[in-house]
Design a protein around this motif. Structure first.
Motif, mmCIF file in Angstrom:
data_model
loop_
_atom_site.group_PDB
_atom_site.id
_atom_site.type_symbol
_atom_site.label_atom_id
_atom_site.label_comp_id
_atom_site.label_asym_id
_atom_site.label_seq_id
_atom_site.Cartn_x
_atom_site.Cartn_y
_atom_site.Cartn_z
ATOM 1 N N PRO A 96 0.831 -1.211 0.000
ATOM 2 C CA PRO A 96 0.000 0.000 0.000
ATOM 3 C C PRO A 96 0.859 1.252 0.000
ATOM 4 O O PRO A 96 1.947 1.270 0.570
ATOM 5 C CB PRO A 96 -0.811 -0.123 1.282
ATOM 6 C CG PRO A 96 -0.012 -1.017 2.160
ATOM 7 C CD PRO A 96 0.767 -1.940 1.269
ATOM 8 N N LEU A 97 0.371 2.280 -0.674
ATOM 9 C CA LEU A 97 1.062 3.559 -0.697
ATOM 10 C C LEU A 97 0.726 4.320 0.573
ATOM 11 O O LEU A 97 -0.401 4.287 1.051
ATOM 12 C CB LEU A 97 0.645 4.390 -1.916
ATOM 13 C CG LEU A 97 1.006 3.813 -3.292
ATOM 14 C CD1 LEU A 97 0.403 4.678 -4.369
ATOM 15 C CD2 LEU A 97 2.507 3.739 -3.438
ATOM 16 N N ALA A 98 1.715 5.001 1.056
ATOM 17 C CA ALA A 98 1.491 5.819 2.243
ATOM 18 C C ALA A 98 0.667 7.038 1.836
ATOM 19 O O ALA A 98 0.842 7.580 0.740
ATOM 20 C CB ALA A 98 2.825 6.254 2.830
ATOM 21 N N PRO A 99 -0.272 7.466 2.655
ATOM 22 C CA PRO A 99 -1.052 8.654 2.304
ATOM 23 C C PRO A 99 -0.158 9.876 2.203
ATOM 24 O O PRO A 99 0.784 10.033 2.985
ATOM 25 C CB PRO A 99 -2.056 8.787 3.439
ATOM 26 C CG PRO A 99 -1.489 8.001 4.572
ATOM 27 C CD PRO A 99 -0.623 6.944 3.984
ATOM 28 N N ALA B 261 2.236 16.668 -3.909
ATOM 29 C CA ALA B 261 3.596 16.301 -4.306
ATOM 30 C C ALA B 261 4.153 17.367 -5.233
ATOM 31 O O ALA B 261 3.434 17.923 -6.061
ATOM 32 C CB ALA B 261 3.577 14.956 -5.008
ATOM 33 N N PRO B 262 5.435 17.664 -5.123
ATOM 34 C CA PRO B 262 6.021 18.665 -6.011
ATOM 35 C C PRO B 262 6.148 18.126 -7.431
ATOM 36 O O PRO B 262 6.363 16.950 -7.635
ATOM 37 C CB PRO B 262 7.387 18.942 -5.397
ATOM 38 C CG PRO B 262 7.712 17.685 -4.657
ATOM 39 C CD PRO B 262 6.404 17.132 -4.168
ATOM 40 N N LEU B 263 6.005 19.012 -8.376
ATOM 41 C CA LEU B 263 6.141 18.626 -9.777
ATOM 42 C C LEU B 263 7.587 18.764 -10.201
ATOM 43 O O LEU B 263 8.345 19.566 -9.650
ATOM 44 C CB LEU B 263 5.275 19.525 -10.662
ATOM 45 C CG LEU B 263 3.769 19.395 -10.480
ATOM 46 C CD1 LEU B 263 3.052 20.431 -11.334
ATOM 47 C CD2 LEU B 263 3.292 18.004 -10.860
ATOM 48 N N VAL B 264 7.944 17.950 -11.170
ATOM 49 C CA VAL B 264 9.281 18.050 -11.742
ATOM 50 C C VAL B 264 9.336 19.350 -12.532
ATOM 51 O O VAL B 264 8.394 19.683 -13.248
ATOM 52 C CB VAL B 264 9.563 16.836 -12.650
ATOM 53 C CG1 VAL B 264 10.925 16.966 -13.315
ATOM 54 C CG2 VAL B 264 9.460 15.562 -11.855
ATOM 55 N N PRO B 265 10.426 20.119 -12.393
ATOM 56 C CA PRO B 265 10.475 21.387 -13.121
ATOM 57 C C PRO B 265 10.341 21.179 -14.630
ATOM 58 O O PRO B 265 10.934 20.281 -15.192
ATOM 59 C CB PRO B 265 11.833 21.965 -12.769
ATOM 60 C CG PRO B 265 12.464 21.033 -11.821
ATOM 61 C CD PRO B 265 11.599 19.850 -11.619
ATOM 62 N N VAL B 266 9.542 22.053 -15.240
ATOM 63 C CA VAL B 266 9.283 21.972 -16.674
ATOM 64 C C VAL B 266 9.568 23.350 -17.258
ATOM 65 O O VAL B 266 9.359 24.370 -16.609
ATOM 66 C CB VAL B 266 7.809 21.583 -16.931
ATOM 67 C CG1 VAL B 266 7.515 21.512 -18.404
ATOM 68 C CG2 VAL B 266 7.485 20.281 -16.256
ATOM 69 N N GLN B 267 10.044 23.370 -18.490
ATOM 70 C CA GLN B 267 10.302 24.653 -19.140
ATOM 71 C C GLN B 267 8.974 25.393 -19.301
ATOM 72 O O GLN B 267 7.971 24.802 -19.669
ATOM 73 C CB GLN B 267 10.934 24.443 -20.515
ATOM 74 C CG GLN B 267 12.323 23.866 -20.446
ATOM 75 C CD GLN B 267 12.884 23.657 -21.839
ATOM 76 O OE1 GLN B 267 12.219 23.913 -22.824
ATOM 77 N NE2 GLN B 267 14.125 23.194 -21.906
ATOM 78 N N PRO B 268 8.976 26.691 -19.010
ATOM 79 C CA PRO B 268 7.712 27.417 -19.124
ATOM 80 C C PRO B 268 7.255 27.516 -20.577
ATOM 81 O O PRO B 268 8.051 27.653 -21.477
ATOM 82 C CB PRO B 268 8.047 28.801 -18.553
ATOM 83 C CG PRO B 268 9.526 28.902 -18.634
ATOM 84 C CD PRO B 268 10.071 27.504 -18.569
ATOM 85 N N LEU C 74 7.208 11.641 -5.624
ATOM 86 C CA LEU C 74 6.483 11.495 -4.372
ATOM 87 C C LEU C 74 7.420 11.784 -3.205
ATOM 88 O O LEU C 74 8.657 11.722 -3.337
ATOM 89 C CB LEU C 74 5.900 10.090 -4.276
ATOM 90 C CG LEU C 74 4.865 9.732 -5.341
ATOM 91 C CD1 LEU C 74 4.414 8.297 -5.184
ATOM 92 C CD2 LEU C 74 3.672 10.666 -5.272
ATOM 93 N N PRO C 75 6.883 12.087 -2.008
ATOM 94 C CA PRO C 75 7.749 12.411 -0.864
ATOM 95 C C PRO C 75 8.694 11.288 -0.466
ATOM 96 O O PRO C 75 9.771 11.537 0.061
ATOM 97 C CB PRO C 75 6.770 12.709 0.260
ATOM 98 C CG PRO C 75 5.466 12.983 -0.380
ATOM 99 C CD PRO C 75 5.483 12.312 -1.705
ATOM 100 N N ASP C 76 8.306 10.047 -0.719
ATOM 101 C CA ASP C 76 9.209 8.952 -0.338
ATOM 102 C C ASP C 76 10.259 8.674 -1.396
ATOM 103 O O ASP C 76 11.017 7.716 -1.295
ATOM 104 C CB ASP C 76 8.407 7.689 -0.027
ATOM 105 C CG ASP C 76 7.571 7.207 -1.206
ATOM 106 O OD1 ASP C 76 7.554 7.904 -2.244
ATOM 107 O OD2 ASP C 76 6.957 6.137 -1.091
ATOM 108 N N GLY C 77 10.339 9.499 -2.458
ATOM 109 C CA GLY C 77 11.388 9.378 -3.454
ATOM 110 C C GLY C 77 10.978 8.648 -4.719
ATOM 111 O O GLY C 77 11.711 8.633 -5.704
ATOM 112 N N ARG C 78 9.807 8.018 -4.712
ATOM 113 C CA ARG C 78 9.378 7.321 -5.921
ATOM 114 C C ARG C 78 8.915 8.339 -6.960
ATOM 115 O O ARG C 78 8.441 9.422 -6.625
ATOM 116 C CB ARG C 78 8.243 6.353 -5.609
ATOM 117 C CG ARG C 78 8.700 5.182 -4.763
ATOM 118 C CD ARG C 78 7.587 4.230 -4.487
ATOM 119 N NE ARG C 78 6.622 4.897 -3.600
ATOM 120 C CZ ARG C 78 5.423 4.435 -3.342
ATOM 121 N NH1 ARG C 78 5.001 3.321 -3.885
ATOM 122 N NH2 ARG C 78 4.616 5.090 -2.541
ATOM 123 N N VAL C 79 9.039 7.987 -8.237
ATOM 124 C CA VAL C 79 8.647 8.843 -9.340
ATOM 125 C C VAL C 79 7.466 8.195 -10.058
ATOM 126 O O VAL C 79 7.535 7.032 -10.446
ATOM 127 C CB VAL C 79 9.817 9.067 -10.318
ATOM 128 C CG1 VAL C 79 9.365 9.914 -11.499
ATOM 129 C CG2 VAL C 79 10.993 9.701 -9.620
#
Length: 159
Positions: free
Chosen positions: A28-31, A36-43, A54-59
């Motif tokens: 199960p995924l932790a709540p 979650a922060p987004l990966v930076p994208v060119q504007p 995700l906060p636990d490091g998974r993408v």
């Protein structure tokens, strides 16, 4: 399955080798307490594939969905074409009716003129006939009747 069974354990499944069976339990995924922060994208550009860390490091990678854009509705004119056609038809009908009234008036005036000409011709022709009948100037070929003082006695004419 090809093992001989006794009548009392026919409903039990055959026991297999325990090492051959693997059981997979989903983790199960932790709540996530916050977004979650987004990966930076060119504007100004939207990539075809978006990745979220995700906060636990998974993408987590997935496709972005563009919001459905409503189809543009064709702009309608301020006045519908049917209303314009009805108005033009009414104007044409009014024009034709005016012309028909003038035509009717012209025909009535022409009939009155013909009627007056017929009456004038009858008066002139009748006057000519009357002059011919009652004229005193004879032309030699007429019959002259001299009326003298006559005496009528007892239903006999003595002239």
């Amino acid at each position: 399955m090809n093992e001989p069974t006794t009548p009392h354990d026919w409903h039990r499944p055959a026991v297999r080798d325990a090492a051959a069976v693997e059981v997979h339990h989903p983790t199960p995924l932790a709540p996530i307490p916050h977004a979650a922060p987004l990966v930076p994208v060119q504007p100004g550009t939207i990539p075809a594939v978006t990745s979220i860390v995700l906060p636990d490091g998974r993408v987590v990678t997935g496709y972005t969905l563009e919001p459905a854009k409503p189809e543009q509705v064709a702009t309608k004119p301020a006045v519908s074409r049917a209303a314009v056609n009805i108005a033009l038809g009414g104007m044409g009908f009014a024009t034709v009716c005016g012309g028909l009234v003038l035509l009717t008036t012209f025909i009535a005036a022409l009939a009155a003129l013909i009627h007056q000409l017929i009456i004038l011709a009858a008066v002139i022709f009748g006057g000519w006939v009357a002059v011919q009948v009652f004229s005193a100037s004879g032309r030699g070929g007429g019959t002259t009747v001299n009326i003298r003082k006559a005496v009528i006695k007892r239903n006999k004419f003595y002239g």
